[in-house]
Design an enzyme around this catalytic site. Sequence first.
Site, PDB file in Angstrom:
ATOM      1  N   TYR A 289      10.797 -37.127 -67.318  1.00  0.00           N
ATOM      2  CA  TYR A 289      11.498 -37.709 -68.462  1.00  0.00           C
ATOM      3  C   TYR A 289      10.961 -37.052 -69.730  1.00  0.00           C
ATOM      4  CZ  TYR A 289      14.005 -41.442 -70.916  1.00  0.00           C
ATOM      5  OH  TYR A 289      14.883 -42.163 -71.686  1.00  0.00           O
ATOM      6  N   TYR A 339      21.065 -36.115 -72.602  1.00  0.00           N
ATOM      7  CA  TYR A 339      20.223 -37.302 -72.699  1.00  0.00           C
ATOM      8  C   TYR A 339      20.927 -38.484 -72.065  1.00  0.00           C
ATOM      9  CZ  TYR A 339      17.327 -40.995 -74.782  1.00  0.00           C
ATOM     10  OH  TYR A 339      16.506 -42.075 -74.976  1.00  0.00           O
TER      11      TYR A 339
END
Lengths: 390, 140
Positions: A289, A339
Amino acid sequence: MTTLKGKAAITGLGITPMGKIFGHDAMYFAGEAIRLAVEDAGLTKADIDGLLINNGVGTAGALSLGLAPYLGFDALRVLNHMNAAGSTAAQMVMYASMCIELGMASNVVCVFADAPLQTPGPSAAAYARPTPPRGMASLAPAYGLYSVNAQYALAAQRHMALYGTTNDHLGEIAVSTRMWAERNPRAQMRSPITLEDYHNSRWIMEPFHLLDCCLVSNGAVAVIVSSASRARDLRQPPAYVLGIGQGHHATTNRGGWEPETHTAATIAKDTAFRMAGVELADIDVLELYDCYTYTVLVTLEDYGFCAKGEGGPFVSDGKLRPGGALPTNTGGGELSGYYMWGMTPLSEGIIQARGQGGDRQVEKHDLVMVTGNGGILNYHGCMILSPNAS
Amino acid sequence: MTTQTEPARPAPVPDEVSAPYFEGARDGKLMLMRCLACGAWRFPARDRCDRCWSTETEWAQASGEGTLFSFVLMHQVYHPAFAREVPYNVAVVELAEGIRLTTNIVDCPNEAIHIGMPVQAVFEPVSDTVALPKFRPARG
Protein backbone atom coordinates in the site's frame (compact mmCIF):
# COMPACT_ATOMS: atom_id res chain seq x y z
CA MET A 1 -5.71 -26.82 14.16
CA THR A 2 -7.87 -25.78 11.27
CA THR A 3 -6.38 -23.34 8.83
CA LEU A 4 -7.50 -21.17 5.95
CA LYS A 5 -4.24 -21.79 4.12
CA GLY A 6 -4.99 -22.54 0.49
CA LYS A 7 -8.70 -23.05 1.14
CA ALA A 8 -9.85 -20.08 -0.89
CA ALA A 9 -8.67 -18.41 -4.08
CA ILE A 10 -9.27 -15.26 -6.04
CA THR A 11 -11.05 -16.42 -9.16
CA GLY A 12 -12.22 -13.20 -10.75
CA LEU A 13 -10.82 -9.70 -11.19
CA GLY A 14 -12.56 -6.68 -12.65
CA ILE A 15 -10.84 -3.32 -13.09
CA THR A 16 -12.59 -0.33 -14.66
CA PRO A 17 -10.77 2.45 -16.50
CA MET A 18 -9.10 4.60 -13.85
CA GLY A 19 -8.56 8.27 -13.10
CA LYS A 20 -10.23 11.34 -14.50
CA ILE A 21 -13.21 9.48 -15.86
CA PHE A 22 -16.11 11.88 -15.56
CA GLY A 23 -19.85 11.45 -15.83
CA HIS A 24 -20.20 8.41 -13.59
CA ASP A 25 -20.65 7.83 -9.88
CA ALA A 26 -19.24 5.14 -7.60
CA MET A 27 -22.27 2.90 -7.95
CA TYR A 28 -21.79 2.83 -11.71
CA PHE A 29 -18.11 1.98 -11.42
CA ALA A 30 -18.86 -0.76 -8.88
CA GLY A 31 -21.40 -2.32 -11.21
CA GLU A 32 -18.93 -2.20 -14.08
CA ALA A 33 -16.12 -3.79 -12.05
CA ILE A 34 -18.38 -6.57 -10.80
CA ARG A 35 -19.63 -7.27 -14.32
CA LEU A 36 -16.01 -7.52 -15.50
CA ALA A 37 -14.98 -9.75 -12.56
CA VAL A 38 -17.82 -12.22 -13.11
CA GLU A 39 -16.97 -12.41 -16.81
CA ASP A 40 -13.26 -12.78 -16.02
CA ALA A 41 -13.95 -15.76 -13.74
CA GLY A 42 -16.25 -17.43 -16.24
CA LEU A 43 -19.07 -17.31 -13.72
CA THR A 44 -22.58 -15.94 -14.10
CA LYS A 45 -24.59 -13.56 -11.97
CA ALA A 46 -26.47 -16.54 -10.52
CA ASP A 47 -23.23 -18.00 -9.16
CA ILE A 48 -22.63 -14.99 -6.91
CA ASP A 49 -24.03 -15.48 -3.42
CA GLY A 50 -21.93 -13.03 -1.41
CA LEU A 51 -21.32 -9.30 -1.73
CA LEU A 52 -18.86 -7.30 0.39
CA ILE A 53 -18.81 -3.57 -0.21
CA ASN A 54 -16.17 -0.95 0.56
CA ASN A 55 -16.79 2.68 -0.33
CA GLY A 56 -14.09 5.28 -0.86
CA VAL A 57 -14.09 8.91 0.14
CA GLY A 58 -16.21 10.45 -2.60
CA THR A 59 -19.88 11.16 -2.04
CA ALA A 60 -21.14 10.78 -5.61
CA GLY A 61 -23.15 7.57 -5.72
CA ALA A 62 -21.42 6.44 -2.53
CA LEU A 63 -21.69 2.69 -2.22
CA SER A 64 -24.27 1.34 0.18
CA LEU A 65 -26.22 -1.87 0.66
CA GLY A 66 -28.21 -0.47 -2.22
CA LEU A 67 -25.59 -1.98 -4.51
CA ALA A 68 -27.39 -5.33 -4.10
CA PRO A 69 -30.70 -4.16 -5.59
CA TYR A 70 -28.83 -2.00 -8.14
CA LEU A 71 -27.30 -5.19 -9.52
CA GLY A 72 -30.33 -7.38 -8.83
CA PHE A 73 -28.65 -9.65 -6.29
CA ASP A 74 -31.93 -10.81 -4.76
CA ALA A 75 -30.93 -13.94 -2.81
CA LEU A 76 -27.48 -13.40 -1.26
CA ARG A 77 -26.16 -15.56 1.58
CA VAL A 78 -23.57 -13.00 2.66
CA LEU A 79 -23.81 -9.21 2.48
CA ASN A 80 -21.90 -6.51 4.30
CA HIS A 81 -20.67 -2.98 3.99
CA MET A 82 -17.12 -3.12 5.37
CA ASN A 83 -14.75 -0.35 6.30
CA ALA A 84 -11.34 -0.51 7.91
CA ALA A 85 -10.09 2.32 5.69
CA GLY A 86 -7.19 1.42 3.41
CA SER A 87 -6.81 -2.02 4.97
CA THR A 88 -10.31 -3.15 4.01
CA ALA A 89 -9.35 -5.28 1.01
CA ALA A 90 -7.69 -7.85 3.28
CA GLN A 91 -10.63 -7.74 5.68
CA MET A 92 -13.06 -8.46 2.86
CA VAL A 93 -11.01 -11.33 1.44
CA MET A 94 -10.57 -12.74 4.97
CA TYR A 95 -14.30 -12.64 5.70
CA ALA A 96 -15.12 -14.07 2.29
CA SER A 97 -12.58 -16.89 2.71
CA MET A 98 -13.98 -17.84 6.12
CA CYS A 99 -17.55 -17.87 4.82
CA ILE A 100 -16.54 -20.05 1.90
CA GLU A 101 -14.48 -22.48 3.98
CA LEU A 102 -17.35 -22.87 6.46
CA GLY A 103 -19.86 -23.52 3.69
CA MET A 104 -21.81 -20.32 4.13
CA ALA A 105 -21.20 -18.97 0.62
CA SER A 106 -19.65 -20.12 -2.65
CA ASN A 107 -18.56 -17.11 -4.67
CA VAL A 108 -18.19 -13.82 -2.84
CA VAL A 109 -17.66 -10.53 -4.66
CA CYS A 110 -15.54 -7.92 -2.86
CA VAL A 111 -15.77 -4.47 -4.41
CA PHE A 112 -14.24 -1.05 -3.88
CA ALA A 113 -15.44 1.97 -5.83
CA ASP A 114 -14.85 5.68 -5.62
CA ALA A 115 -15.71 8.73 -7.69
CA PRO A 116 -14.30 11.73 -5.83
CA LEU A 117 -13.60 13.64 -9.06
CA GLN A 118 -16.92 15.05 -10.18
CA THR A 119 -15.77 18.13 -12.09
CA PRO A 120 -12.50 18.83 -13.85
CA GLY A 121 -10.22 20.74 -11.47
CA PRO A 122 -7.61 20.28 -8.79
CA SER A 123 -7.59 16.80 -7.29
CA ALA A 124 -7.07 18.16 -3.77
CA ALA A 125 -10.52 19.74 -3.84
CA ALA A 126 -12.07 16.32 -4.27
CA TYR A 127 -11.26 15.37 -0.70
CA ALA A 128 -12.08 18.73 0.91
CA ARG A 129 -14.58 18.59 3.74
CA PRO A 130 -17.39 21.12 3.46
CA THR A 131 -18.60 21.14 7.09
CA PRO A 132 -16.44 23.01 9.63
CA PRO A 133 -15.70 20.82 12.66
CA ARG A 134 -16.49 21.72 16.29
CA GLY A 135 -14.83 21.07 19.62
CA MET A 136 -11.40 19.46 19.71
CA ALA A 137 -11.73 18.66 16.01
CA SER A 138 -11.84 22.38 15.27
CA LEU A 139 -8.24 22.77 16.50
CA ALA A 140 -6.64 21.31 13.36
CA PRO A 141 -8.00 23.88 10.87
CA ALA A 142 -7.27 26.68 13.36
CA TYR A 143 -3.61 25.69 13.25
CA GLY A 144 -3.73 25.35 9.47
CA LEU A 145 -3.48 21.57 9.56
CA TYR A 146 -5.31 20.39 6.47
CA SER A 147 -5.28 17.15 4.48
CA VAL A 148 -4.28 13.63 5.39
CA ASN A 149 -1.11 14.39 3.42
CA ALA A 150 0.06 16.52 6.35
CA GLN A 151 -0.50 13.72 8.86
CA TYR A 152 1.66 11.36 6.84
CA ALA A 153 4.24 14.09 6.30
CA LEU A 154 4.45 14.50 10.08
CA ALA A 155 5.12 10.77 10.36
CA ALA A 156 7.78 10.89 7.63
CA GLN A 157 9.49 13.91 9.20
CA ARG A 158 9.65 12.04 12.50
CA HIS A 159 11.24 9.06 10.73
CA MET A 160 13.75 11.36 9.05
CA ALA A 161 14.79 12.88 12.37
CA LEU A 162 15.04 9.57 14.19
CA TYR A 163 16.83 7.58 11.51
CA GLY A 164 18.35 9.94 8.98
CA THR A 165 15.89 9.12 6.20
CA THR A 166 16.13 11.65 3.35
CA ASN A 167 14.09 12.91 0.42
CA ASP A 168 16.54 11.04 -1.82
CA HIS A 169 15.35 7.82 -0.17
CA LEU A 170 11.68 8.70 -0.58
CA GLY A 171 12.39 9.89 -4.12
CA GLU A 172 13.83 6.52 -5.08
CA ILE A 173 10.48 4.96 -4.18
CA ALA A 174 8.68 7.48 -6.40
CA VAL A 175 11.10 6.72 -9.25
CA SER A 176 11.02 2.92 -8.93
CA THR A 177 7.23 2.91 -8.74
CA ARG A 178 6.98 5.06 -11.88
CA MET A 179 9.32 2.70 -13.73
CA TRP A 180 6.84 -0.08 -13.09
CA ALA A 181 3.89 2.14 -14.11
CA GLU A 182 5.56 2.75 -17.47
CA ARG A 183 4.96 -0.95 -18.11
CA ASN A 184 1.29 -0.97 -17.03
CA PRO A 185 -1.27 0.16 -19.63
CA ARG A 186 -3.82 0.77 -16.83
CA ALA A 187 -1.58 3.18 -14.91
CA GLN A 188 -2.57 6.85 -14.82
CA MET A 189 0.99 8.22 -14.79
CA ARG A 190 3.35 6.54 -17.23
CA SER A 191 5.89 9.22 -18.18
CA PRO A 192 9.36 8.43 -16.86
CA ILE A 193 10.60 10.50 -13.93
CA THR A 194 14.07 10.99 -12.47
CA LEU A 195 15.17 11.75 -8.94
CA GLU A 196 15.70 15.31 -10.14
CA ASP A 197 12.08 15.49 -11.32
CA TYR A 198 11.06 14.29 -7.87
CA HIS A 199 13.03 17.03 -6.14
CA ASN A 200 11.69 19.62 -8.58
CA SER A 201 8.07 18.64 -8.04
CA ARG A 202 6.35 21.21 -5.86
CA TRP A 203 6.24 20.96 -2.10
CA ILE A 204 2.84 19.95 -0.83
CA MET A 205 4.06 20.18 2.70
CA GLU A 206 7.69 19.60 3.60
CA PRO A 207 8.96 16.94 3.68
CA PHE A 208 6.49 15.78 0.99
CA HIS A 209 6.79 16.77 -2.63
CA LEU A 210 3.89 16.24 -5.02
CA LEU A 211 5.58 13.01 -6.14
CA ASP A 212 5.50 11.62 -2.59
CA CYS A 213 1.70 11.56 -2.74
CA CYS A 214 -0.71 9.13 -4.33
CA LEU A 215 -3.13 9.87 -7.13
CA VAL A 216 -6.83 10.57 -6.91
CA SER A 217 -8.87 8.17 -9.02
CA ASN A 218 -12.39 7.52 -10.14
CA GLY A 219 -13.00 3.84 -10.75
CA ALA A 220 -13.63 0.49 -9.14
CA VAL A 221 -12.02 -2.89 -8.59
CA ALA A 222 -13.94 -6.09 -7.86
CA VAL A 223 -12.51 -9.48 -6.96
CA ILE A 224 -14.29 -12.80 -6.56
CA VAL A 225 -13.31 -15.22 -3.81
CA SER A 226 -14.23 -18.89 -4.32
CA SER A 227 -13.22 -22.22 -2.82
CA ALA A 228 -9.92 -23.69 -3.95
CA SER A 229 -11.66 -26.71 -5.47
CA ARG A 230 -14.07 -24.52 -7.44
CA ALA A 231 -11.21 -22.27 -8.52
CA ARG A 232 -9.48 -25.09 -10.39
CA ASP A 233 -12.45 -25.43 -12.76
CA LEU A 234 -12.83 -21.76 -13.57
CA ARG A 235 -11.48 -19.69 -16.44
CA GLN A 236 -8.47 -18.03 -14.81
CA PRO A 237 -5.39 -19.41 -13.05
CA PRO A 238 -6.34 -19.32 -9.35
CA ALA A 239 -4.58 -16.95 -6.99
CA TYR A 240 -4.70 -19.00 -3.81
CA VAL A 241 -4.86 -17.24 -0.47
CA LEU A 242 -2.09 -18.90 1.52
CA GLY A 243 -1.98 -16.45 4.39
CA ILE A 244 -4.00 -13.49 5.58
CA GLY A 245 -3.91 -11.28 8.66
CA GLN A 246 -4.73 -7.90 10.16
CA GLY A 247 -3.04 -5.64 12.69
CA HIS A 248 -4.16 -2.33 14.14
CA HIS A 249 -2.47 0.27 16.32
CA ALA A 250 -4.57 3.05 17.81
CA THR A 251 -3.06 6.52 17.97
CA THR A 252 -3.00 7.37 21.68
CA ASN A 253 -1.19 10.73 21.59
CA ARG A 254 0.98 9.33 24.37
CA GLY A 255 4.75 9.35 24.59
CA GLY A 256 6.58 6.10 23.84
CA TRP A 257 3.94 4.89 21.38
CA GLU A 258 4.55 5.76 17.73
CA PRO A 259 2.33 4.04 15.17
CA GLU A 260 3.68 6.74 12.85
CA THR A 261 7.08 5.03 12.75
CA HIS A 262 6.22 1.56 14.12
CA THR A 263 3.10 0.26 12.40
CA ALA A 264 0.87 -2.71 13.21
CA ALA A 265 2.17 -4.45 10.08
CA THR A 266 4.11 -6.57 12.57
CA ILE A 267 0.86 -8.05 13.91
CA ALA A 268 -0.67 -8.68 10.48
CA LYS A 269 2.56 -10.27 9.30
CA ASP A 270 2.63 -12.62 12.29
CA THR A 271 -0.85 -13.97 11.53
CA ALA A 272 -0.45 -14.17 7.75
CA PHE A 273 3.02 -15.71 7.64
CA ARG A 274 2.20 -18.23 10.37
CA MET A 275 -0.82 -19.33 8.34
CA ALA A 276 1.11 -19.55 5.09
CA GLY A 277 4.08 -21.25 6.73
CA VAL A 278 6.52 -19.16 4.74
CA GLU A 279 9.45 -16.91 5.56
CA LEU A 280 10.10 -13.37 4.48
CA ALA A 281 12.98 -14.53 2.29
CA ASP A 282 10.53 -16.70 0.32
CA ILE A 283 8.51 -13.70 -0.95
CA ASP A 284 9.00 -13.04 -4.68
CA VAL A 285 6.87 -9.97 -5.34
CA LEU A 286 5.69 -7.14 -3.08
CA GLU A 287 2.53 -5.13 -3.61
CA LEU A 288 2.63 -2.59 -0.78
CA TYR A 289 0.00 0.00 0.00
CA ASP A 290 1.66 3.25 -1.13
CA CYS A 291 -0.56 6.19 -0.30
CA TYR A 292 2.80 7.94 0.16
CA THR A 293 6.39 6.98 -0.60
CA TYR A 294 6.97 6.91 3.14
CA THR A 295 4.30 4.24 3.62
CA VAL A 296 6.35 1.85 1.48
CA LEU A 297 9.52 2.60 3.42
CA VAL A 298 8.03 2.09 6.87
CA THR A 299 6.18 -1.04 5.73
CA LEU A 300 9.40 -2.63 4.45
CA GLU A 301 10.94 -2.02 7.87
CA ASP A 302 8.01 -3.31 9.89
CA TYR A 303 7.91 -6.57 7.94
CA GLY A 304 11.61 -6.96 8.64
CA PHE A 305 12.94 -6.73 5.08
CA CYS A 306 15.46 -4.45 6.77
CA ALA A 307 16.03 -3.23 10.31
CA LYS A 308 13.96 -0.39 11.77
CA GLY A 309 15.35 2.88 10.51
CA GLU A 310 17.26 1.37 7.59
CA GLY A 311 14.47 1.60 5.01
CA GLY A 312 16.11 4.54 3.26
CA PRO A 313 19.49 2.95 2.57
CA PHE A 314 17.68 -0.35 1.89
CA VAL A 315 15.72 1.00 -1.09
CA SER A 316 18.41 3.30 -2.42
CA ASP A 317 20.24 0.61 -4.44
CA GLY A 318 17.20 0.31 -6.72
CA LYS A 319 16.11 -3.12 -5.53
CA LEU A 320 12.43 -2.17 -5.83
CA ARG A 321 12.79 -1.38 -9.55
CA PRO A 322 12.06 -3.63 -12.52
CA GLY A 323 14.87 -6.18 -12.57
CA GLY A 324 15.69 -5.44 -8.93
CA ALA A 325 16.09 -7.99 -6.17
CA LEU A 326 12.75 -7.11 -4.56
CA PRO A 327 10.18 -6.19 -7.24
CA THR A 328 7.75 -3.85 -5.51
CA ASN A 329 4.51 -2.23 -6.66
CA THR A 330 4.84 -3.71 -10.09
CA GLY A 331 1.75 -2.01 -11.49
CA GLY A 332 2.77 1.48 -10.43
CA GLY A 333 0.98 1.33 -7.10
CA GLU A 334 -1.15 4.19 -5.89
CA LEU A 335 1.63 6.68 -6.55
CA SER A 336 1.62 6.19 -10.33
CA GLY A 337 -0.99 3.56 -11.12
CA TYR A 338 -4.40 4.19 -9.61
CA TYR A 339 -5.71 4.92 -6.12
CA MET A 340 -8.27 2.30 -5.21
CA TRP A 341 -7.32 1.91 -1.53
CA GLY A 342 -6.29 -1.71 -0.79
CA MET A 343 -7.62 -2.87 -4.13
CA THR A 344 -4.64 -1.28 -5.89
CA PRO A 345 -2.06 -3.64 -4.37
CA LEU A 346 -4.52 -6.55 -4.37
CA SER A 347 -5.42 -6.22 -8.05
CA GLU A 348 -1.78 -6.13 -9.12
CA GLY A 349 -0.98 -9.00 -6.74
CA ILE A 350 -3.60 -11.14 -8.48
CA ILE A 351 -2.25 -10.23 -11.92
CA GLN A 352 1.29 -11.16 -10.84
CA ALA A 353 0.21 -14.42 -9.16
CA ARG A 354 -1.63 -15.37 -12.35
CA GLY A 355 1.39 -14.55 -14.47
CA GLN A 356 -0.61 -12.05 -16.53
CA GLY A 357 1.62 -9.02 -15.99
CA GLY A 358 2.82 -8.76 -19.58
CA ASP A 359 5.82 -6.42 -19.86
CA ARG A 360 5.96 -6.09 -16.09
CA GLN A 361 5.47 -9.73 -15.13
CA VAL A 362 7.95 -10.85 -12.48
CA GLU A 363 9.40 -14.15 -13.62
CA LYS A 364 9.35 -15.88 -10.24
CA HIS A 365 5.98 -15.17 -8.68
CA ASP A 366 5.25 -18.14 -6.44
CA LEU A 367 4.64 -15.92 -3.42
CA VAL A 368 3.13 -12.47 -3.76
CA MET A 369 2.72 -10.37 -0.63
CA VAL A 370 -0.04 -7.74 -0.65
CA THR A 371 -0.55 -5.14 2.06
CA GLY A 372 -3.23 -2.64 2.98
CA ASN A 373 -2.88 0.41 5.21
CA GLY A 374 -5.39 2.86 6.58
CA GLY A 375 -5.87 5.73 8.99
CA ILE A 376 -2.63 7.47 9.81
CA LEU A 377 -0.67 4.22 9.67
CA ASN A 378 -3.20 2.72 12.11
CA TYR A 379 -4.83 -0.14 10.21
CA HIS A 380 -2.98 -2.88 8.38
CA GLY A 381 -3.86 -5.92 6.30
CA CYS A 382 -1.61 -8.61 4.80
CA MET A 383 -2.31 -11.26 2.18
CA ILE A 384 0.01 -13.87 0.73
CA LEU A 385 -1.15 -15.01 -2.71
CA SER A 386 0.21 -17.84 -4.81
CA PRO A 387 -0.47 -19.71 -8.05
CA ASN A 388 0.09 -22.85 -5.95
CA ALA A 389 -2.44 -24.13 -3.43
CA SER A 390 0.24 -25.05 -0.89
CA MET B 1 -16.96 49.74 -4.74
CA THR B 2 -15.92 46.82 -2.67
CA THR B 3 -13.12 46.51 -0.20
CA GLN B 4 -11.01 43.42 0.06
CA THR B 5 -10.84 42.14 3.62
CA GLU B 6 -8.48 39.46 4.83
CA PRO B 7 -10.42 36.24 5.26
CA ALA B 8 -10.51 35.19 8.91
CA ARG B 9 -8.73 32.06 10.04
CA PRO B 10 -11.05 29.28 11.06
CA ALA B 11 -11.71 29.89 14.76
CA PRO B 12 -12.04 26.96 17.14
CA VAL B 13 -15.62 26.30 18.14
CA PRO B 14 -15.77 25.03 21.75
CA ASP B 15 -18.36 22.42 22.54
CA GLU B 16 -19.44 21.02 25.87
CA VAL B 17 -16.63 18.51 26.32
CA SER B 18 -13.87 20.83 25.10
CA ALA B 19 -14.97 24.15 26.71
CA PRO B 20 -12.53 23.97 29.67
CA TYR B 21 -9.65 23.56 27.23
CA PHE B 22 -10.49 26.77 25.41
CA GLU B 23 -11.42 28.68 28.57
CA GLY B 24 -8.08 27.63 30.09
CA ALA B 25 -6.19 28.83 27.04
CA ARG B 26 -8.01 32.18 27.23
CA ASP B 27 -6.78 32.47 30.84
CA GLY B 28 -3.22 31.53 29.87
CA LYS B 29 -3.39 27.95 31.14
CA LEU B 30 -2.90 24.70 29.27
CA MET B 31 -5.66 22.52 30.66
CA LEU B 32 -5.83 18.78 30.00
CA MET B 33 -8.15 16.00 31.02
CA ARG B 34 -6.80 13.61 33.60
CA CYS B 35 -8.43 10.37 34.68
CA LEU B 36 -9.44 10.34 38.34
CA ALA B 37 -9.29 6.55 38.44
CA CYS B 38 -5.89 5.80 36.90
CA GLY B 39 -4.26 9.22 36.67
CA ALA B 40 -3.64 9.06 32.90
CA TRP B 41 -3.62 12.37 31.03
CA ARG B 42 -5.46 12.31 27.75
CA PHE B 43 -5.87 14.33 24.59
CA PRO B 44 -8.09 15.22 22.86
CA ALA B 45 -10.80 15.76 25.46
CA ARG B 46 -13.36 12.98 25.51
CA ASP B 47 -15.69 11.44 28.02
CA ARG B 48 -13.84 8.19 28.79
CA CYS B 49 -10.28 7.24 29.71
CA ASP B 50 -8.88 5.13 26.90
CA ARG B 51 -6.49 3.41 29.32
CA CYS B 52 -8.83 2.25 32.13
CA TRP B 53 -12.26 3.17 30.68
CA SER B 54 -13.29 5.25 33.68
CA THR B 55 -15.53 8.23 33.03
CA GLU B 56 -14.44 9.99 36.25
CA THR B 57 -12.38 12.89 34.99
CA GLU B 58 -10.84 16.15 36.11
CA TRP B 59 -9.31 19.05 34.21
CA ALA B 60 -5.82 19.82 35.45
CA GLN B 61 -3.24 22.39 34.43
CA ALA B 62 -0.31 21.05 32.45
CA SER B 63 3.15 22.54 32.78
CA GLY B 64 3.16 23.89 29.23
CA GLU B 65 6.65 22.47 28.76
CA GLY B 66 7.39 19.99 26.02
CA THR B 67 9.60 18.92 23.15
CA LEU B 68 8.93 19.00 19.43
CA PHE B 69 7.78 15.56 18.22
CA SER B 70 7.41 16.42 14.55
CA PHE B 71 6.51 19.25 12.21
CA VAL B 72 5.70 20.02 8.59
CA LEU B 73 5.88 23.17 6.50
CA MET B 74 2.61 23.72 4.69
CA HIS B 75 3.28 25.09 1.19
CA GLN B 76 -0.20 24.84 -0.31
CA VAL B 77 -3.17 27.04 0.51
CA TYR B 78 -6.03 24.93 1.83
CA HIS B 79 -7.84 27.92 3.36
CA PRO B 80 -7.60 31.51 2.04
CA ALA B 81 -6.73 32.86 5.51
CA PHE B 82 -3.37 31.12 5.24
CA ALA B 83 -2.58 32.39 1.74
CA ARG B 84 -0.06 34.94 3.00
CA GLU B 85 1.40 32.56 5.57
CA VAL B 86 2.79 29.81 3.33
CA PRO B 87 5.05 28.15 4.02
CA TYR B 88 3.88 27.97 7.61
CA ASN B 89 4.59 25.31 10.18
CA VAL B 90 2.25 22.82 11.80
CA ALA B 91 3.81 20.94 14.66
CA VAL B 92 3.18 18.15 17.13
CA VAL B 93 4.51 18.77 20.62
CA GLU B 94 5.01 16.10 23.25
CA LEU B 95 4.27 17.67 26.62
CA ALA B 96 6.20 16.92 29.79
CA GLU B 97 3.02 15.12 30.88
CA GLY B 98 3.60 12.63 28.04
CA ILE B 99 0.73 13.86 25.87
CA ARG B 100 1.06 14.95 22.24
CA LEU B 101 -0.95 17.72 20.64
CA THR B 102 -1.01 19.56 17.34
CA THR B 103 0.04 23.21 17.36
CA ASN B 104 2.14 25.89 15.66
CA ILE B 105 5.67 26.91 16.63
CA VAL B 106 5.93 30.70 17.04
CA ASP B 107 8.81 33.11 17.66
CA CYS B 108 11.07 30.85 15.63
CA PRO B 109 11.97 30.93 11.94
CA ASN B 110 10.96 27.77 10.06
CA GLU B 111 14.62 27.01 9.31
CA ALA B 112 15.41 26.79 13.03
CA ILE B 113 12.63 24.34 13.90
CA HIS B 114 14.00 20.92 14.71
CA ILE B 115 12.59 17.75 16.23
CA GLY B 116 13.54 17.37 19.88
CA MET B 117 13.79 21.12 20.57
CA PRO B 118 12.42 22.17 23.99
CA VAL B 119 9.33 24.35 23.72
CA GLN B 120 7.03 26.29 26.02
CA ALA B 121 3.33 27.05 25.62
CA VAL B 122 2.11 30.55 24.83
CA PHE B 123 -1.48 31.56 24.25
CA GLU B 124 -2.68 33.41 21.20
CA PRO B 125 -6.06 35.16 21.48
CA VAL B 126 -8.43 34.32 18.64
CA SER B 127 -11.51 36.13 19.97
CA ASP B 128 -12.84 37.48 23.26
CA THR B 129 -13.72 33.98 24.35
CA VAL B 130 -11.23 31.71 22.64
CA ALA B 131 -7.43 31.44 22.60
CA LEU B 132 -5.13 28.91 20.96
CA PRO B 133 -2.18 27.28 22.72
CA LYS B 134 0.95 27.65 20.61
CA PHE B 135 4.56 26.92 21.46
CA ARG B 136 7.78 28.94 21.29
CA PRO B 137 11.33 27.73 21.82
CA ALA B 138 12.02 27.32 25.53
CA ARG B 139 14.43 29.90 26.90
CA GLY B 140 17.28 28.17 28.66
